[in-house]
Structures are given as C-alpha cells and as structure tokens.
Motif scaffolding. Structure first.
Motif, mmCIF file in Angstrom:
data_model
loop_
_atom_site.group_PDB
_atom_site.id
_atom_site.type_symbol
_atom_site.label_atom_id
_atom_site.label_comp_id
_atom_site.label_asym_id
_atom_site.label_seq_id
_atom_site.Cartn_x
_atom_site.Cartn_y
_atom_site.Cartn_z
ATOM 1 N N UNK A 1 0.866 -1.195 0.000
ATOM 2 C CA UNK A 1 0.000 0.000 0.000
ATOM 3 C C UNK A 1 0.897 1.238 0.000
ATOM 4 N N UNK A 2 1.646 1.380 -1.051
ATOM 5 C CA UNK A 2 2.597 2.495 -1.132
ATOM 6 C C UNK A 2 1.931 3.795 -1.548
ATOM 7 N N UNK A 3 0.766 3.719 -2.170
ATOM 8 C CA UNK A 3 0.085 4.941 -2.594
ATOM 9 C C UNK A 3 -0.549 5.671 -1.424
ATOM 10 N N UNK A 4 -0.701 6.975 -1.578
ATOM 11 C CA UNK A 4 -1.431 7.738 -0.560
ATOM 12 C C UNK A 4 -2.274 8.806 -1.243
ATOM 13 N N UNK A 5 -3.368 9.145 -0.586
ATOM 14 C CA UNK A 5 -4.254 10.226 -1.050
ATOM 15 C C UNK A 5 -4.677 11.028 0.167
ATOM 16 N N UNK A 6 -5.008 12.286 -0.071
ATOM 17 C CA UNK A 6 -5.361 13.178 1.030
ATOM 18 C C UNK A 6 -6.106 14.372 0.484
ATOM 19 N N UNK A 7 -7.146 14.797 1.186
ATOM 20 C CA UNK A 7 -7.822 16.055 0.861
ATOM 21 C C UNK A 7 -7.676 16.984 2.054
ATOM 22 N N UNK A 8 -7.118 18.157 1.806
ATOM 23 C CA UNK A 8 -6.989 19.183 2.839
ATOM 24 C C UNK A 8 -8.048 20.240 2.563
ATOM 25 N N UNK A 9 -9.156 20.240 3.312
ATOM 26 C CA UNK A 9 -10.293 21.120 2.978
ATOM 27 C C UNK A 9 -9.951 22.600 2.974
ATOM 28 N N UNK A 10 -8.948 22.995 3.763
ATOM 29 C CA UNK A 10 -8.571 24.408 3.835
ATOM 30 C C UNK A 10 -7.094 24.594 3.472
ATOM 31 N N UNK A 11 -6.566 23.687 2.676
ATOM 32 C CA UNK A 11 -5.140 23.710 2.401
ATOM 33 C C UNK A 11 -4.728 24.566 1.234
ATOM 34 N N UNK A 12 -5.690 25.146 0.495
ATOM 35 C CA UNK A 12 -5.335 25.937 -0.700
ATOM 36 C C UNK A 12 -6.153 27.218 -0.724
ATOM 37 N N UNK A 13 -5.959 28.038 0.298
ATOM 38 C CA UNK A 13 -6.695 29.303 0.337
ATOM 39 C C UNK A 13 -6.345 30.186 -0.856
ATOM 40 N N UNK A 14 -5.132 30.031 -1.379
ATOM 41 C CA UNK A 14 -4.715 30.782 -2.569
ATOM 42 C C UNK A 14 -4.546 29.807 -3.736
ATOM 43 N N UNK A 15 -4.782 30.271 -4.950
ATOM 44 C CA UNK A 15 -4.756 29.369 -6.118
ATOM 45 C C UNK A 15 -3.337 29.083 -6.609
ATOM 46 N N UNK A 16 -2.753 27.994 -6.133
ATOM 47 C CA UNK A 16 -1.396 27.629 -6.545
ATOM 48 C C UNK A 16 -1.454 26.718 -7.763
#
Length: 732
Positions: free
Chosen positions: A369-384
């Motif tokens: 299980x080497x893959x990983x996924x993640x959602x950061x609901x407030x992790x991109x306040x600015x559009x990178x």
C-alpha cells in the motif's frame, strides 16, 4: 478671488418668519456635474454650521451634506460638499437657519478654481481641501468613479506637488497593475490613488504597493498622513513578472518574489488579485515535475497529483517507499506558504505497479500500500498552480518533490480526482475523506457554470403533443438511425415531440446533418438541443425538458430501440388511468431477448454497506410469468422513464448532483415517492436496451470512480428511505 468675496455683513433683511437676518456671500465651485463645493468665512449669528439647515428656492437641500473647517491665516474657512441640485447655482440665494431660529442668507457667487474659492495659495489649505474631498468621495458621496471629479482632484494635486517625492513603478503585475516602491517614511495606513478617471483606496505594505496602472500621464498618491506622492511610469517598458522569473540576475528574481508575495497577501481578500495570480501562475514557466524514484536509493517518493478544489482545499495523490524509516517529516509547499503533513494522516492504497518496479531493490521493496491520497479542505486558500512536497530526512537533509501543474478547470480537476485511484482500491474511508469532498465541491462549480443550450427545430412542430421523448446523445451514434427509423414507422409516435440533446458538441455538424436528412426522409419533426459541453445525463435531461411542451416526459437512452410499434401508448394509458402514478417504466430486453428490466429495486451486496440498484428478473426469459404482470415497483431505470411533467416540475426534475450519469434515475423515483407519488411497471411496453452502449465512449466514467461516488451520494441521501421501502415491497 479676493478675501472680501467671503466676508459677511449684518443687513436687516425681511425673512419669511419676519425675523431680522444677516447676509453673507459664499463661493461656489462646481467639482463635476454631480458635486458642488461651497466656501464661506462665517455666517453671522450661527456658530454650529454643521447643525444648521440649508434651504433654497426649491426647498431644503437634499443630503448628503458634509461640512469641514479649514484654518487660514485670516481665520477659519467653512466648506460644504453637496450633491449638485436645484438652488445650488451661481446667483442663487440659500437660507441658513440655526436650531435657535437665527438665520442668514447666503448669496452664491461662482469661483473659477480651488485657489479662487479658498482665497489663498497656502499649500496646507489646498492639501487639507484635497483630503476632505477625497475622503468624502470615497465615503458617503460614493463618487470614486466620477471622472470629472477625479480630474479636478488630479489637477489640485498637480498644482501642489512640484516638490513631492516620487514613487517608483518597478514591475508590471498584470494588464492593469503595477508593483511600486514608495518613498521611505510615509507611515502606515492606506493610500488614495488619484487617477485621470477615478480615485480609489489602495492598501500599502511598508514601502511597497500594488496599484492600478495610472497610464502614461501618471497619477498621484495621497497618504493617510496627508502627504502627496507623485507616481510616474518610466520611459522604458516595465518588465513583467514572468520576464523577471526567467532572469538570472539575483536582483530581478528578488523583485519578482517580492511582488509575487505582495500579490499573494492581497489575494486572500481581493477576488481580482486572486484571478490575476491564477493567470500568472498558469502562464509563467512551470517547474519540471520531480520524483525521487531511483530503485537503488534507500527510499523513494512522488507527488503525482496536487489539484486545488476551487473552494479553498487541495487534493493530493502520491506514493512513498520508505523501508528503513528515513523520512521524518512531510511538508506541503506552495508559493503562499507551507503546512506539515503527519504521515498518519495519509490514506494509503495499493500500488501494484510500484511493488513490481521496486521488487528486489537493495534497501527493501515498496509496501503493498505504497500509494497515498489526502484532501486538505482548507489547504489551498490561494490558487497555486504547482505544489511541492518536501521530505525531511532523519539525517537533517531534505528532498523536494514537484507535482505536475494542477490548477485546472473545475471539470478537469473533478475528473482527475475521480481517476486518481483504481476503483478496486477505493475503500469507503478513501471515498469519504479524500475523494467525495473535493469532487462534490468541483461538481457543484461545474453545474453552476453551465452555459445555455442551443435549440434547433427541424420540421413543423407537433401540435399539442401527448408526450415528449427526450434522448441524450453522447458520442456513440451507432443506434441513431435505427432508433429514429423505429420512431418514424410507429403511428403512436406521430403525436409525440422528439427532442434529442447532444452532449458532445464537437459532433454537432455530423449529428445535425444526420437528423435533418432523417427528418426529411420520414417527414418526422424534431428538436435538436446542443449543450455547450458535456455536463452529464441529468443536465442533458433538463436541457431537453426545458424545450418540451407535452404533459408527459419520456427519458430514453440513445441505445434503446423499440421491439415493435405501439410501445408508448400503454405507458401513457397507465398514467391516465392511475392518477397516483408519477412515473412508469417499460419492459427492457437484452439483445438476445432475455429480460433486462422489469422494474428497479435496491439491494445490499454481501459485505457492502451501501445500496445498489438492480432490476427484477434480470436474465430471465422474455415471457417470464411474473414479469408479465403490471405492478408498482420501487423504481424504474432512466434508460426509459416516463414521468408526468407536473410531477417532474414539482420535485425540480432529475438531480444534477450525480457525476456524468448513474443513480440519478432511482434518485428521481425516490423523490417522486417522497412527494406522494408511486412508480409503476408496464410490461406491455417492450424495448431493447443495448446496455451501457450510450456511455461506453466516456473514459471519464468507465475508468473512474464516478459510479462509486454516485452510489455513495445516493446512499447518504436515501439509506433510511430505501430500507423502509424494501422492507415493504421486497425483492420479489
């Protein structure tokens, strides 16, 4: 104007209230067609001018009215800013009355400019006047966009600013934005930019500011401390941020980083700056994608996907091979800041490709299980546009991974996330925490941004149609001619309006040409609706329903072909005879003649928590006795769903919350039930359904988590209702 213009004299004039009153002269300067400025030294007998009332020939002056006193060497000068209105013109007389009853007449005399109005050339007085005017224009008078007023303020500043310090424009940040270095020592607080057509308040950060482009004539800045600063563009063309980013000079790169940081700070609260920043990131050179993937290394990692969800969050997918435990920390980096990612927060999933690639690596294989996924609901306040993942090692060293560019259109971002994990590897936890939240945000943006469809009417429309047959089309045109020919040969379809919705607009010419030819050949009218882009089954049905005039809507897949003429009438009769029915569905057959659908029901698969849709008697013979009986069922498939138009409208039509297509048909049936209706199965209507052919060319569906996402959404909405319904109706 001489100072005597503004002196008052005590005359005994008859007033309407029969009281004796004084008379004074007031200067009047028209600042624009909408604003006027009065000036007087005193009003005999009236001390508190701000509390007095002013009236002219047309009655009391309309607010807003704003007074300001300016100290001069000869005493105070009282200024009144007002909107231009009847009674405020040269030669008129105003009545100024105090609350005590004391009154004074003001004779208005035109002034040619600010110096004539003030009666002095003192710079301090002119500067105080300018501060008064700009402050009120940006406040209660809302005159910031008054071009004539802005020009008047600009001329005042130019007359005052011969010795003013200079602000240096250094970088062009956009079509209408420049990064400016300010003279030192101006102090904190916002600036007021005086331009040729508008005045506006600008945020300053220390000795820099981002200003709208003043144009070749330049502009002026008024500080919160009351100082004037001249703003002029250099004779040479200003460099842009992208140009500085490509430069090898340290000074240029430092200037680029400073301007970019200033944009990032303002982007948090200013939508235009956010859009500008997004555009710049998309057009500027993108860093090369970088992984740490050599098999001989003691660890490996990659950041495959970093996609903002356009609502302040970011979705990440990557992999990590660390058999010796060398990776001590993970830090997500964007141009706007950093955030630590605890390894325990990563949701892991299998990557068989990595297991194969690193098999036999000298320091250890990749975990299953080497893959990983993640959602950061407030992790991109600015559009990178591009993200980095910095790995801190146990030795104190750091390795930086670079993701591919991820600032995508909402629809592309949604589809990228749905394709990020193979369906067999998407656990309920991964779906609930990493996939569903960003997909829900992005899909809502896609649906909210739908463009208007175009309707093309071919042939003379049917008068008073009994039903509207709505057929969404997406890419696969294999059944187009067969289906239309079957409709045209059926006398029962002559009373129906045919509405085809093309969800793949790139095929417009081909499809329109085909339907025009078929319409002429069979003398069968139709309406062709062109969607601006592919928004999915639900949106296509809504676009078709919007063009329908009939009391009944029949949603029909493009891969459904009638088994024989006369198939529509039994469904219409069932709706006429049983008013409790909101919708009905026909018998659908596989290509070999076996049953595909005799009504829809819900079941839980072994080991699964969520409800699945299934069809009664699927795979049984066509004439299976139980499938020959008309009856009420939990639902019917959207491949052929006949619904009363009034019931459709009552529940808001079919849901567009489902991605591409699946489960919105059973969702519609459940909403019709919740609204008090029932769903019926009509076996005497028979059609062939070449299952999944209408969606087979949609790679975004067939190879993604769209069906899994839709099933989860459907389950969350209807779990309790389905359990109660199936307890009552049963599978058989």
């Amino acid at each position: 104007m001489s100072a005597g213009l503004l002196t008052g004299t005590a005359d005994g004039l008859a007033m309407p209230n029969a009281m004796a009153a004084a008379q004074a002269t007031a200067g009047l300067l028209a600042l624009s067609s909408g604003l006027s400025l009065l000036a007087l030294h005193e009003a005999p007998g009236i001390d508190r001018l701000a509390e007095a009332t002013l009236s002219g020939a047309a009655g009391p002056l309309r607010p807003p009215l704003s007074w300001q006193a300016i100290p001069l060497g000869t005493g105070k000068l009282h200024l009144l800013l007002a909107r231009s209105q009847p009674g405020l013109e040269a030669g008129a007389t105003l009545r100024l009355a105090a609350a005590s009853g004391t009154a004074c007449r003001l004779a208005l005399q035109a002034a040619t400019d600010a110096a004539a109005l003030l009666g002095t050339e003192e710079p301090a007085a002119h500067l105080q006047l300018l501060r008064f005017l700009t402050g009120k224009a940006l406040g209660i008078f809302r005159a910031a966009e008054d071009a004539a007023f802005a020009g008047c303020c600009l001329r005042m500043a130019a007359a005052l600013g011969a010795e003013a310090p200079l602000a240096q424009a250094a970088v062009r940040c956009g079509q209408d934005a420049v990064y400016v270095t300010l003279p030192p020592g101006l102090g904190a607080g916002p600036l007021v930019l005086l331009g040729r057509r508008r005045i506006q308040r600008i945020a300053a950060e220390g000795d820099t500011a981002i200003l709208p482009d003043p144009g070749p004539e330049g502009g002026w800045l008024l500080t919160s401390g009351g100082e004037l600063v001249r703003l002029a563009l250099p004779a040479r063309r200003l460099p842009g941020l992208a140009q500085l980013a490509r430069s090898r000079e340290p000074g240029a790169r430092g200037l680029q980083r400073a301007a970019q940081a200033a944009l990032a700070r303002r982007a948090a609260t200013e939508a235009p700056i956010r859009r500008l920043l997004r555009d710049q990131q998309l057009l500027q050179p993108i860093a090369r994608t970088r992984q740490h993937a050599a098999p001989g290394q003691p660890f490996g990692a990659g950041l495959d996907l970093a996609v903002p969800d356009h609502a302040g969050g970011v979705f990440l997918r990557g992999w990590l091979r660390d058999p010796l435990g060398l990776v001590a920390s993970l830090t997500l980096v964007s141009p706007f800041g950093e955030q630590r990612l605890p390894q325990a927060a990563l949701l892991r999933f299998p990557r068989p490709d990595l297991v194969k690639e690193f098999a036999g690596a000298p320091h250890g294989n990749a975990d299953a299980r080497a893959g990983f996924a993640l959602h950061l609901p407030e992790g991109a306040a600015q559009p990178a546009a591009q993200w980095r993942l910095r790995l801190g090692l146990s030795t104190g060293e750091q390795v930086t991974l670079v993701a591919p560019p991820g600032l995508l259109h909402p629809q592309a971002a949604r589809d990228a996330i749905l394709s990020a994990i193979a369906p067999p590897h998407a656990t309920p936890e991964l779906m609930a925490r990493a996939i569903a939240p960003p997909v829900e945000r992005l899909h809502a943006l896609v649906m909210a941004g739908r463009g208007a469809a175009e309707a093309i009417r071919i042939g003379e429309p049917v008068r008073d149609p009994a039903a509207a047959v709505i057929v969404p089309i997406y890419r696969n045109l294999h059944f187009l001619r067969h289906q239309f020919a079957a409709f045209a040969r059926d006398p029962g379809l002559r009373a129906a309006e045919l509405i085809y919705v093309l969800d793949s607009p790139e095929q417009r010419d081909e499809v329109e040409h085909a339907y025009r030819g078929l319409s002429r050949l069979y003398r069968q009218p139709l309406t062709l609706v062109i969607q601006p882009r592919n928004y999915g089954y639900g949106a296509a049905c809504h676009a078709g329903a919007a063009e329908a005039r009939a009391p009944v809507l029949l949603l029909l897949n493009s891969d459904v072909v009638p088994a024989a003429p006369g198939w529509l009438a039994p469904m219409l009769q069932a709706l006429r005879r049983q008013k409790v029915l909101s919708a009905v569905g026909p018998k659908l057959l596989f290509e070999d003649g076996s049953l595909q659908h005799a009504g829809l029901y819900f079941l839980r698969m072994p080991g699964e928590a969520e409800w699945f849709n299934d069809h009664y008697f699927k795979g049984h013979p066509r004439d299976w006795p139980a499938a020959q009986r008309a009856r009420r069922v939990p639902g019917v498939t959207g491949a052929a769903l006949c619904v009363r138009t009034e019931a459709w409208k009552a529940v808001g039509g079919i849901s567009t919350d489902y991605v591409i297509g699946d489960y919105e048909d059973s969702d519609l049936c459940l909403r019709l039930r919740a609204d008090g209706g029932e769903i019926g199965y009509v076996p005497s209507s028979e059609l062939y359904h070449f299952e999944r052919q209408s969606i087979r060319d949609h790679g975004g569906y067939t190879k993604s988590l769209a069906a899994t996402y839709n099933r989860g959404l459907h389950h969350r909405r209807w779990d309790a209702d389905i359990a109660a319904l199936m307890a009552r109706m049963g599978r058989r």
